[in-house]
Design an enzyme around this catalytic site. Structure first.
Site, short mmCIF file in Angstrom:
data_model
loop_
_atom_site.label_atom_id
_atom_site.label_comp_id
_atom_site.label_asym_id
_atom_site.label_seq_id
_atom_site.Cartn_x
_atom_site.Cartn_y
_atom_site.Cartn_z
N ASP A 344 0.82 -1.21 0.00
CA ASP A 344 0.00 0.00 0.00
C ASP A 344 0.85 1.26 0.00
O ASP A 344 2.02 1.24 0.39
CB ASP A 344 -0.92 0.02 1.24
N GLU A 345 0.24 2.34 -0.44
CA GLU A 345 0.79 3.69 -0.30
C GLU A 345 2.26 3.80 -0.68
O GLU A 345 3.07 4.33 0.08
CB GLU A 345 0.60 4.18 1.15
N VAL A 346 2.62 3.30 -1.86
CA VAL A 346 4.01 3.43 -2.29
C VAL A 346 4.19 4.83 -2.88
O VAL A 346 3.52 5.18 -3.85
CB VAL A 346 4.36 2.37 -3.36
#
Ligand SMILES: *[C@@H]1O[C@H](CO)[C@@H](O)[C@H](O)[C@H]1NC(C)=O
Ligand SMILES: *[C@@H]1O[C@H](CO)[C@@H](O)[C@H](O)[C@H]1NC(C)=O
Ligand SMILES: *[C@@H]1O[C@H](CO)[C@@H](O)[C@H](O)[C@H]1NC(C)=O
Ligand SMILES: *[C@@H]1O[C@H](CO)[C@@H](O)[C@H](O)[C@H]1NC(C)=O
Ligand SMILES: *[C@@H]1O[C@H](CO)[C@@H](O)[C@H](O)[C@H]1NC(C)=O
Ligand SMILES: *[C@@H]1O[C@H](CO)[C@@H](O)[C@H](O)[C@H]1NC(C)=O
Length: 550
Positions: A344-346
């Protein structure tokens, strides 16, 4: 506070009270306690029939009689539940109990006598070292009548759920100072196989003791997956035997804030005995700052932006060698065959800033497409864990960014707009878990469990084949604002609402709405359940407002 301050500047104190009285009094009236149920079960069983006929229970005389198979998992559970039943009811009731027992009720037509022997009938063999799995059979029956007093289950996991329900059926009758149990028939099984609680132990280190308490509370709510979000940017508290530097340098403290191998083993074992899977998450390629403190050269160096390091660096072959060794160890430490890989949320800006990455992307022919670079990373990682016999779970971005996933990779939906994502992912044949509406760090004020209770994993347009791909969901306790001091009261009883949504049946799978009758009934059971958890040393906060736990 701010409003009060403003008011105070313009009014003296007596006027302030008058003002408060008028405003509160006129606008809402007093919020009165909700009447708790007596012997109400949470989560609500699929089928339950109760009559007004009742037994009394004297814990010191209560015996479990094993009439089928058993193993240490069951033997230990019987002792545990016997203690819970004995210890968690008001001591004055137990003290006065034996004297008043026979004389008070024998003449009453509803009284069926004292329940002294409960049959515990397990149909299938269980082994001392059995481990709980996705799709384990958790169904069970309870029959408490004049002629039959039996708990029955196919597997030991079902029997654990039966014992929990049985213990919840027992209630205190204050007027007569007796423990009672109504005549009951329950035929029960879970709606979803994956009913989880995520706990983040990176933002704040949560000592083992509080994790064990969390597992106890999970078992009181029939939750069966402890999703251990064990590391993140902030700290790396997992002690790896192959890479000890990870926690030596990445934990808040190399000794005090670390889960040693025997801590991890204890947590897995404690959970196993309660039919709870421990599914660990090592989130990559983002959320990995703490990894970089122990192992140099695995994070992307950001060029010309304020952050020094960003996500893991897919252009460096060493990264994948490291991950392969690391997950080899993880596959041995955790018996659970599902592993959460995060994803997630790279943040793409750091990758974008690094010329090595740019060059690497040219060789891959994906210039400018950072989602494709993320896909490249995740695909390699999925291959690494798959050959080690682990099944991957990923956060929804991995699917959203178009990574080609096999139909056995589970997509964990957490963002807003989940109806859309659930629909898309299941249409593509992916099994899904839902968390979007069950973030325990989002506080909604008084009775906010109701928001959790209104949310349903089937609340998306889709065929029944798509709905079959919903494996369940998880309540998530991200720990930015939570440490050992407020963890338990932040999670409970709010996560009980999620637990019920994941266990209990709904009336219409195409329109899964909760009506006010269901909501009111849950409020009453939750009132009793919160008090019940308190008596079992779970410091659950008030469920719905003013209350008194007898
Ligand atoms: C249990 O029995 C008592 C009377 O013995 C009755 O008041 C109560 O409503 C019963 N509870 C349920 C759930 O049937
Ligand atoms: C679990 O076991 C019960 C009793 O044997 C059986 O009726 C039920 O179909 C099983 N459920 C699942 C999901 O296998
Ligand atoms: C007692 O109840 C259990 C559970 O429903 C059932 O399996 C069993 O056959 C019953 N025994 C008798 C003697 O009726
Ligand atoms: C690019 O790669 C070279 C060779 O591995 C390395 O020395 C250099 O530090 C890297 N530059 C950045 C900005 O990551
Ligand atoms: C790179 O991608 C383009 C567009 O998809 C394609 O035409 C080209 O053949 C690819 N080149 C290589 C070396 O794969
Ligand atoms: C995955 O499931 C989808 C939808 O059912 C199907 O179209 C697709 O062929 C499946 N993919 C694989 C690799 O089996």
């Amino acid at each position: 506070m701010y409003i009060l301050f403003l008011i105070r500047r313009t009014m003296d104190i007596p006027k302030l009270f008058l003002f408060a009285f008028l405003v509160l009094g006129i606008s809402c009236g007093p919020l009165l306690p909700i009447e708790p149920t007596k012997g109400g079960v949470v989560p609500l069983p699929q089928n339950v029939r109760q009559t007004e006929e009742f037994f009394t229970v004297n814990p010191s005389l209560l015996q479990f009689k094993i009439t089928g198979f058993t193993c240490s998992i069951l033997d230990e559970a019987l002792i545990r539940y016997w203690k819970l039943i004995s210890n968690s009811h008001s001591s004055h009731i137990l003290r006065r109990f034996s004297h008043r027992l026979e004389t008070l009720w024998t003449e009453r037509s509803l009284y069926l006598g004292r329940l002294d022997v409960l049959n515990v009938h397990l149909d299938e063999k269980c082994k001392d070292d059995d481990i709980p799995k996705l799709f384990m059979n958790e169904s069970y029956r309870i029959e408490i009548s004049a002629t039959n007093k039996t708990l029955r289950a196919t597997t030991v996991w079902g029997m654990l759920r039966a014992l929990e329900s049985f213990s919840q059926l027992i209630y205190e009758d204050e007027q007569t100072a007796t423990l009672r149990l109504n005549s009951t028939h329950i035929d029960d099984y879970p709606r979803f196989p994956h009913r989880g609680l995520l706990l983040d132990t990176s933002r704040h280190f949560i000592p083992v003791k509080y994790i064990l308490k969390t597992l106890d509370a999970m078992s009181y709510n029939k939750l069966n997956v402890f999703h251990w979000h064990i590391v993140d940017d902030q700290s790396f508290p997992f002690k790896s035997e192959s890479y000890p530097a990870l926690s030596d340098k990445g934990a808040y403290h190399p000794v005090e804030a670390v889960y040693q191998p025997d801590d991890v083993e204890q947590i897995i074992e404690y959970a196993r005995k309660r039919g709870i899977r421990v599914m660990v998450e090592f989130d990559t390629p983002g959320h990995t700052l703490s990894w970089g403190r122990g192992i140099s050269g695995i994070l992307t160096k950001c060029v010309g932006i304020s952050d020094e390091y960003g996500p893991m660096d897919p252009s460096v072959p060493k990264v994948f060698q490291f991950l392969s060794n690391f997950f080899e160890e993880i596959s041995k430490v955790f018996p659970e065959r599902y592993i959460h890989l995060g994803g997630d949320e790279v943040p793409f800006d750091c990758w974008q800033s690094n010329p090595n990455i740019t060059k690497f992307m040219q060789t891959l022919n994906i210039t400018g497409d950072y989602a494709a670079l993320e896909s490249y990373f995740i695909k390699k990682l999925i291959d690494i864990v798959t050959i080690k016999g682990l099944n991957p779970i990923v956060w929804e971005e991995v699917f959203d960014n178009g990574v080609k996933l096999s139909n056995s990779t589970i997509v964990h939906v957490w963002k807003d707009g989940y109806t859309n994502t659930m629909n898309k992912a299941t249409k593509a044949g992916k099994p899904v878990l839902l968390s979007s509406c069950w973030y325990l760090d989002h506080l909604g004020g008084l009775k906010d469990w109701q928001n959790f209770y209104k949310c349903d994993p089937y609340d998306f347009p889709g065929t029944s084949a798509q709905k079959k791909l919903v494996l369940g969901g998880e309540a998530c306790m991200w720990s930015e604002a939570v440490n050992k001091n407020n963890l338990i009261s932040r999670v409970w009883p709010r996560a009980s609402a999620t637990a019920e949504k994941l266990w209990s049946s709904i009336t219409d799978i195409d329109e899964p709405v909760v009506d006010s009758t269901q909501m009111d009934y849950m409020a009453k059971r939750l009132e009793e359940h919160t008090c019940r958890m308190n008596k079992r040393n779970i410091e659950a906060e008030p469920a719905s407002g003013p209350s008194f736990c007898y």
